[in-house]
Design a protein around this motif. Structure first.
Motif, PDB file in Angstrom:
ATOM      1  N   VAL A   1      69.053  16.818  22.702  1.00  0.00           N
ATOM      2  CA  VAL A   1      67.889  17.420  22.059  1.00  0.00           C
ATOM      3  C   VAL A   1      67.093  16.276  21.449  1.00  0.00           C
ATOM      4  O   VAL A   1      67.656  15.401  20.784  1.00  0.00           O
ATOM      5  CB  VAL A   1      68.313  18.428  20.966  1.00  0.00           C
ATOM      6  N   PHE A   2      65.783  16.293  21.690  1.00  0.00           N
ATOM      7  CA  PHE A   2      64.923  15.259  21.134  1.00  0.00           C
ATOM      8  C   PHE A   2      63.705  15.918  20.507  1.00  0.00           C
ATOM      9  O   PHE A   2      63.021  16.727  21.140  1.00  0.00           O
ATOM     10  CB  PHE A   2      64.481  14.264  22.205  1.00  0.00           C
TER      11      PHE A   2
ATOM     12  N   VAL B   1      68.625  21.543  16.231  1.00  0.00           N
ATOM     13  CA  VAL B   1      69.514  20.434  15.886  1.00  0.00           C
ATOM     14  C   VAL B   1      70.970  20.890  15.768  1.00  0.00           C
ATOM     15  O   VAL B   1      71.847  20.081  15.527  1.00  0.00           O
ATOM     16  CB  VAL B   1      69.064  19.708  14.594  1.00  0.00           C
ATOM     17  N   ASN B   2      71.203  22.189  15.981  1.00  0.00           N
ATOM     18  CA  ASN B   2      72.559  22.721  15.902  1.00  0.00           C
ATOM     19  C   ASN B   2      72.794  23.754  17.018  1.00  0.00           C
ATOM     20  O   ASN B   2      73.032  24.927  16.744  1.00  0.00           O
ATOM     21  CB  ASN B   2      72.786  23.347  14.520  1.00  0.00           C
ATOM     22  N   PRO B   3      72.713  23.344  18.302  1.00  0.00           N
ATOM     23  CA  PRO B   3      72.904  24.291  19.400  1.00  0.00           C
ATOM     24  C   PRO B   3      74.316  24.879  19.380  1.00  0.00           C
ATOM     25  O   PRO B   3      75.274  24.182  19.038  1.00  0.00           O
ATOM     26  CB  PRO B   3      72.669  23.458  20.649  1.00  0.00           C
ATOM     27  N   GLN B   4      74.410  26.161  19.758  1.00  0.00           N
ATOM     28  CA  GLN B   4      75.691  26.866  19.739  1.00  0.00           C
ATOM     29  C   GLN B   4      75.908  27.611  21.057  1.00  0.00           C
ATOM     30  O   GLN B   4      74.973  28.223  21.586  1.00  0.00           O
ATOM     31  CB  GLN B   4      75.725  27.888  18.589  1.00  0.00           C
TER      32      GLN B   4
ATOM     33  N   LEU C   1      58.360  13.274  16.888  1.00  0.00           N
ATOM     34  CA  LEU C   1      58.555  11.870  16.508  1.00  0.00           C
ATOM     35  C   LEU C   1      57.610  10.948  17.276  1.00  0.00           C
ATOM     36  O   LEU C   1      57.292   9.852  16.817  1.00  0.00           O
ATOM     37  CB  LEU C   1      60.005  11.448  16.755  1.00  0.00           C
ATOM     38  N   LEU C   2      57.143  11.389  18.415  1.00  0.00           N
ATOM     39  CA  LEU C   2      56.251  10.570  19.233  1.00  0.00           C
ATOM     40  C   LEU C   2      54.856  10.455  18.630  1.00  0.00           C
ATOM     41  O   LEU C   2      54.100   9.549  18.985  1.00  0.00           O
ATOM     42  CB  LEU C   2      56.160  11.148  20.646  1.00  0.00           C
ATOM     43  N   ARG C   3      54.536  11.346  17.733  1.00  0.00           N
ATOM     44  CA  ARG C   3      53.200  11.327  17.115  1.00  0.00           C
ATOM     45  C   ARG C   3      52.958  10.092  16.257  1.00  0.00           C
ATOM     46  O   ARG C   3      51.824   9.680  16.049  1.00  0.00           O
ATOM     47  CB  ARG C   3      53.002  12.575  16.246  1.00  0.00           C
TER      48      ARG C   3
ATOM     49  N   SER D   1      66.560   7.582  19.384  1.00  0.00           N
ATOM     50  CA  SER D   1      67.884   8.187  19.572  1.00  0.00           C
ATOM     51  C   SER D   1      67.704   9.690  19.684  1.00  0.00           C
ATOM     52  O   SER D   1      66.705  10.241  19.213  1.00  0.00           O
ATOM     53  CB  SER D   1      68.789   7.874  18.374  1.00  0.00           C
ATOM     54  N   GLU D   2      68.690  10.324  20.287  1.00  0.00           N
ATOM     55  CA  GLU D   2      68.621  11.778  20.400  1.00  0.00           C
ATOM     56  C   GLU D   2      68.665  12.403  19.018  1.00  0.00           C
ATOM     57  O   GLU D   2      69.264  11.863  18.087  1.00  0.00           O
ATOM     58  CB  GLU D   2      69.762  12.298  21.276  1.00  0.00           C
ATOM     59  N   THR D   3      68.023  13.555  18.884  1.00  0.00           N
ATOM     60  CA  THR D   3      68.023  14.288  17.620  1.00  0.00           C
ATOM     61  C   THR D   3      69.333  15.040  17.442  1.00  0.00           C
ATOM     62  O   THR D   3      69.859  15.142  16.337  1.00  0.00           O
ATOM     63  CB  THR D   3      66.834  15.274  17.585  1.00  0.00           C
TER      64      THR D   3
END
Length: 178
Positions: free
Chosen positions: A4-5, A65-68, A9-11, A21-23
């Motif tokens: 997950v990214f 940020v917390n996939p289940q 952050l690219l802004r 790094s990955e989120t």
């Protein structure tokens, strides 16, 4: 697994290139052919993975940020691609339900994943000369599913689009081939 990214952050990149790094990282499966997202519900579905017999491996990403792990549908084997939607088509019984239209090797398989812990296959529709049902897309009115077969060239059928009438989710019909 699935990375997950956070694209926001690219802004703030002032001096590209920049390394990120990955989120977050979800490591409950090893590989997948594709990851399908229903943005409306926060459902991610790994298809063609090493889980669920290659079928629909459902992941709740409402909190990205917390996939289940959310569920599994493995009753029709390998899924190459899918589209999952909140259904608003003409089959009244399923309006408002979360439905996945899966391209499953030699069929279009329609699955109600509203109860992710107990998904239900509504229909499995094969077609003549199927070689490898590759992908498809539902029309905006949810009455037609357009699909293609990755290997139809073996039967001298190059780049055909299969037009399925899905206005009755339990009785899908092949309407035509273009």
């Amino acid at each position: 697994g699935m990375q997950v990214f956070d694209l926001t952050l690219l802004r703030d990149v002032n001096n590209p290139p920049q390394t990120f790094s990955e989120t977050a990282h979800f490591d409950k499966f090893g590989y997948a052919h594709n990851v399908v997202i229903n943005e409306e519900t926060g459902l991610a579905v790994a298809v063609g993975s090493n889980k669920c017999n290659g079928g629909l491996y459902m992941i709740d990403v409402t909190d990205p940020v917390n996939p289940q792990t959310a569920g599994c549908f493995d009753k029709d084997g390998y899924t190459h691609d899918a589209q999952c939607v909140i259904y608003h088509g003409p089959t009244i019984q399923f309006q408002g339900s979360e439905i996945c239209f899966a391209s499953n090797t030699d069929s279009i398989t329609i699955v109600d994943v509203t109860d992710r812990s107990s998904p239900k296959m509504l229909e499995r529709k094969t077609y003549a000369n199927s070689e490898y049902t590759h992908q498809g897309w539902l029309t905006e009115d949810h009455t037609t599913f357009l699909a293609n077969d990755e290997l139809d060239f073996r039967n001298n059928l190059y780049g055909q689009t299969y037009i399925f009438d899905v206005s009755d989710l339990r009785h899908v019909q092949l309407k035509g081939i273009h």
